[in-house]
Design a protein around this motif. Structure first.
Motif, short mmCIF file in Angstrom:
data_model
loop_
_atom_site.label_atom_id
_atom_site.label_comp_id
_atom_site.label_asym_id
_atom_site.label_seq_id
_atom_site.Cartn_x
_atom_site.Cartn_y
_atom_site.Cartn_z
N ALA A 116 0.83 -1.21 0.00
CA ALA A 116 0.00 0.00 0.00
C ALA A 116 0.86 1.25 0.00
CB ALA A 116 -0.92 -0.01 1.22
N LEU A 117 1.93 1.26 0.80
CA LEU A 117 2.79 2.44 0.87
C LEU A 117 3.46 2.72 -0.47
CD1 LEU A 117 4.53 1.90 4.34
CD2 LEU A 117 2.55 3.31 3.82
N ARG A 118 3.87 1.67 -1.16
CA ARG A 118 4.48 1.84 -2.48
C ARG A 118 3.48 2.28 -3.53
NH1 ARG A 118 6.52 -3.38 -1.29
NH2 ARG A 118 5.18 -4.29 -2.89
N THR A 119 2.26 1.79 -3.41
CA THR A 119 1.29 1.87 -4.50
C THR A 119 0.44 3.13 -4.49
OG1 THR A 119 1.19 -0.55 -4.52
CG2 THR A 119 -0.60 0.63 -5.61
N VAL A 120 -0.04 3.54 -3.33
CA VAL A 120 -1.00 4.64 -3.27
C VAL A 120 -0.48 5.91 -3.94
CG1 VAL A 120 -2.14 6.26 -1.68
CG2 VAL A 120 -2.35 3.79 -1.33
N PRO A 121 0.75 6.38 -3.66
CA PRO A 121 1.20 7.62 -4.32
C PRO A 121 1.26 7.49 -5.84
CG PRO A 121 2.58 7.13 -2.41
CD PRO A 121 1.73 5.91 -2.66
N VAL A 122 1.67 6.33 -6.34
CA VAL A 122 1.76 6.12 -7.79
C VAL A 122 0.37 6.14 -8.42
CG1 VAL A 122 2.45 4.50 -9.60
CG2 VAL A 122 3.92 4.84 -7.60
N VAL A 123 -0.58 5.45 -7.80
CA VAL A 123 -1.94 5.42 -8.33
C VAL A 123 -2.57 6.81 -8.31
CG1 VAL A 123 -4.28 4.62 -7.81
CG2 VAL A 123 -2.40 2.99 -7.87
N LEU A 124 -2.36 7.56 -7.25
CA LEU A 124 -2.93 8.91 -7.19
C LEU A 124 -2.33 9.82 -8.26
CD1 LEU A 124 -3.28 9.53 -3.34
CD2 LEU A 124 -5.07 8.98 -5.00
N ASP A 125 -1.06 9.67 -8.54
CA ASP A 125 -0.45 10.46 -9.61
C ASP A 125 -1.08 10.11 -10.96
OD1 ASP A 125 1.75 12.17 -10.81
OD2 ASP A 125 2.19 10.25 -11.77
N ILE A 126 -1.27 8.81 -11.21
CA ILE A 126 -1.91 8.39 -12.46
C ILE A 126 -3.32 8.95 -12.55
CG2 ILE A 126 -2.81 6.38 -13.71
CD1 ILE A 126 -0.43 4.78 -12.51
N ASP A 335 -18.90 5.80 7.39
CA ASP A 335 -19.46 5.98 6.04
C ASP A 335 -18.39 5.97 4.97
OD1 ASP A 335 -21.99 6.09 7.03
OD2 ASP A 335 -22.23 8.26 6.81
N ASP A 336 -17.18 6.49 5.30
CA ASP A 336 -16.13 6.58 4.29
C ASP A 336 -15.22 5.35 4.26
OD1 ASP A 336 -14.79 7.00 6.66
OD2 ASP A 336 -13.77 8.83 6.02
N ALA A 337 -15.57 4.30 4.99
CA ALA A 337 -14.86 3.03 4.81
C ALA A 337 -15.19 2.48 3.43
CB ALA A 337 -15.28 2.03 5.89
N VAL A 338 -14.25 1.77 2.84
CA VAL A 338 -14.52 1.10 1.57
C VAL A 338 -14.82 -0.36 1.85
CG1 VAL A 338 -13.46 0.27 -0.56
CG2 VAL A 338 -13.28 2.67 0.06
N ILE A 339 -16.00 -0.78 1.44
CA ILE A 339 -16.46 -2.14 1.68
C ILE A 339 -16.58 -2.88 0.35
CG2 ILE A 339 -17.64 -1.53 3.81
CD1 ILE A 339 -20.29 -1.55 2.23
N GLU A 373 -6.85 -0.04 7.93
CA GLU A 373 -6.79 0.52 6.58
C GLU A 373 -6.78 2.05 6.62
OE1 GLU A 373 -9.83 -1.20 4.09
OE2 GLU A 373 -8.64 -3.03 3.79
N ASP A 374 -7.50 2.63 7.56
CA ASP A 374 -7.46 4.08 7.71
C ASP A 374 -6.05 4.55 8.07
OD1 ASP A 374 -8.97 6.72 7.99
OD2 ASP A 374 -8.02 6.55 9.95
N LEU A 375 -5.44 3.88 9.04
CA LEU A 375 -4.07 4.24 9.45
C LEU A 375 -3.08 3.98 8.32
CD1 LEU A 375 -4.21 2.79 13.06
CD2 LEU A 375 -4.05 5.21 12.46
N ALA A 376 -3.29 2.89 7.57
CA ALA A 376 -2.40 2.57 6.46
C ALA A 376 -2.46 3.65 5.38
CB ALA A 376 -2.77 1.21 5.86
N LEU A 377 -3.67 4.13 5.10
CA LEU A 377 -3.81 5.17 4.09
C LEU A 377 -3.14 6.47 4.55
CD1 LEU A 377 -4.82 6.16 1.41
CD2 LEU A 377 -7.07 6.55 2.43
N ARG A 378 -3.30 6.82 5.83
CA ARG A 378 -2.61 8.02 6.33
C ARG A 378 -1.10 7.87 6.18
NH1 ARG A 378 -6.53 10.11 4.92
NH2 ARG A 378 -8.16 8.61 5.40
N ALA A 379 -0.57 6.68 6.46
CA ALA A 379 0.87 6.45 6.30
C ALA A 379 1.28 6.57 4.85
CB ALA A 379 1.24 5.08 6.86
N ARG A 390 2.03 2.65 13.81
CA ARG A 390 0.65 2.65 14.29
C ARG A 390 -0.24 1.75 13.42
NH1 ARG A 390 -1.48 6.64 17.39
NH2 ARG A 390 -3.22 7.02 15.95
N ALA A 391 -0.03 1.79 12.12
CA ALA A 391 -0.81 0.92 11.24
C ALA A 391 -0.53 -0.55 11.54
CB ALA A 391 -0.51 1.24 9.78
N LEU A 392 0.73 -0.89 11.71
CA LEU A 392 1.09 -2.29 12.00
C LEU A 392 0.56 -2.72 13.36
CD1 LEU A 392 4.73 -2.32 10.61
CD2 LEU A 392 2.81 -3.68 9.77
#
Length: 422
Positions: A116-126, A335-339, A373-379, A390-392
């Motif tokens: 997730a840490l590797r991927t999220v910034p790349v996906v958001l840039d795309i 409400d903003d959790a992804v299910i 997942e919330d903590l992972a996204l913040r990281a 904290r996420a771990l």
């Protein structure tokens, strides 16, 4: 209609191409662009893709490019199936957590956080580049961890839906066991991505007869064997858990197994070498049987169905299992959790169907992983060693401060080249 596939050089791609070719009446693609920075792989995959289209009589064109902006320009939908760091990073995700006695897996636990840490910034840039180039395009995310990545996209205001092949795999499996067509199976599928349970199997639609008890009574042994769980566990649960639940229900057993055999990443890397060699054969014009062992079964059919519904053709299935905002569907989650649930999908997006009350046995685990997942996204968005820790610490497969500290050190050591802040 133009579609772009980012990560088009993946060995998965011929599975997708096969679906586009077979289901061209459902999704009439005129131009398909495969985008990937790995030019050599891309040409091998692109060559096979064109031969598959030609063999099946598909009149659409297939373009390959390493230029992301050119590839997504004018696309009606962009499919994301990338792997930042490739199989080498996956190999690490599946091995260093074992040093701390924790499961090594690429989408959950410590390895899943690294991905997730590797991927999220790349996906958001795309996604930002898609929005600048074509703000009306839908983004379909198949990139793991799908729940976290989809939430990142939605929080940033993108038109995005997450997709996983677990549900469609169960649909096809159950249809075969019952001797009915897959379209006749509607799953009561509930949970988070890679943390789901089939709480009902209905014939004909959401209001149809629930035949899950019959399935478990008559085929429980076969289903349990596929999940690598004891039959009596399924009987006691009364539902069918995703095979990813084995990492939670049999964690220590899985760790012992992982320590005594090659990683899944090593197996997949060898398959990829063989597949790419096959893809280079100019006589090959269909997806090879080996691809079925690579993973991602039925991904193409789920992707075609979802894209057809989002793009307003009116020919996709009315209900599909997707990853999207909770918005009160599961009242015990934000409400903003992804299910990951059944949803009505159309040109305006995905609207989850009502979910019956959920057994407390699953509520606690879902709430725990949602908090992780919330903590992972913040990281992933903001970086920082303490956010990773904290996420771990919040993840139920870690949960002890000594493990979380040690895993944080290992995660950072193995991923510095992919983390701008590390």
């Amino acid at each position: 209609m133009k579609l772009a596939v980012v990560g088009g050089g993946s060995t998965y791609t011929p599975e997708l191409i096969d679906g586009f070719a077979r289901l061209r009446d459902t999704l009439p693609v005129e131009e398909l662009v495969l985008v990937d920075p790995a030019a050599e792989r891309l040409e091998l995959v692109g060559g096979l893709a064109r031969r598959i289209f030609a063999r099946q009589g598909h009149g659409g064109s297939i373009v390959t490019t390493s230029d992301l902006d050119a590839g997504i320009d004018g696309a009606d939908a962009v499919l994301l199936q990338l792997r930042v760091g490739g199989q080498a990073a996956r190999e690490q995700d599946e091995t260093w957590p074992l040093e701390c006695g924790c499961v090594g897996q690429e989408t959950t636990g410590a390895g899943g956080l690294a991905k997730a840490l590797r991927t999220v910034p790349v996906v958001l840039d795309i996604a930002e580049r898609v929005r600048r180039t074509n703000p009306g395009a839908w983004i379909i995310d198949f990139t793991n961890p799908v729940g976290i990545v989809t939430r990142a996209l939605l929080e940033a205001g993108h038109k995005a839906v997450g997709l996983c092949n677990v549900a469609i795999g169960f649909q096809r499996k159950f249809a075969g066991l019952l001797g009915v067509a897959p379209v006749d199976i509607h799953l009561d599928h509930v949970g988070l991505n890679h943390l789901t349970w089939e709480t009902g199997v209905r014939l004909g639609g959401p209001e149809g007869e629930n035949v899950l008890p019959k399935l478990l009574a008559e085929h429980g042994e076969a289903i349990a064997a596929d999940l690598r769980l004891p039959r009596d566990v399924l009987d006691r649960l009364g539902v069918v858990p995703s095979y990813y639940l084995r990492y939670f229900y049999a964690h220590d057993e899985v760790v012992r197994e992982q320590r005594t055999k090659p990683s899944r990443a090593a197996e997949v890397a060898e398959m990829e070498r063989q597949l790419l060699k096959m893809y280079g054969d100019p006589e090959l014009a269909e997806k090879p049987a080996l691809l079925g062992k690579r993973g991602g079964a039925y991904y193409s059919e789920a992707a075609v169905d979802l894209a057809a519904s989002l793009l307003g053709g009116g020919v996709g299935s009315p209900y599909q299992v997707v990853n999207t905002y909770n918005k009160g569907t599961l009242p015990f989650l934000p409400d903003d959790a992804v299910i990951e649930v059944q949803a009505a999908v159309g040109s305006s997006g995905a609207t989850p169907l009502p979910v019956p009350s959920v057994d407390p046995l699953y509520v606690g685990l879902m709430a725990n992983v949602t908090a992780y997942e919330d903590l992972a996204l913040r990281a992933a968005l903001h970086g920082g060693r303490e956010r990773v820790f904290r996420a771990l610490l919040a993840h139920p497969l870690v949960g002890q401060y000594a493990y979380a500290d040690a895993l944080t050190d290992r995660l950072l050591a193995h991923n510095r080249e992919h983390l701008a802040w590390a």
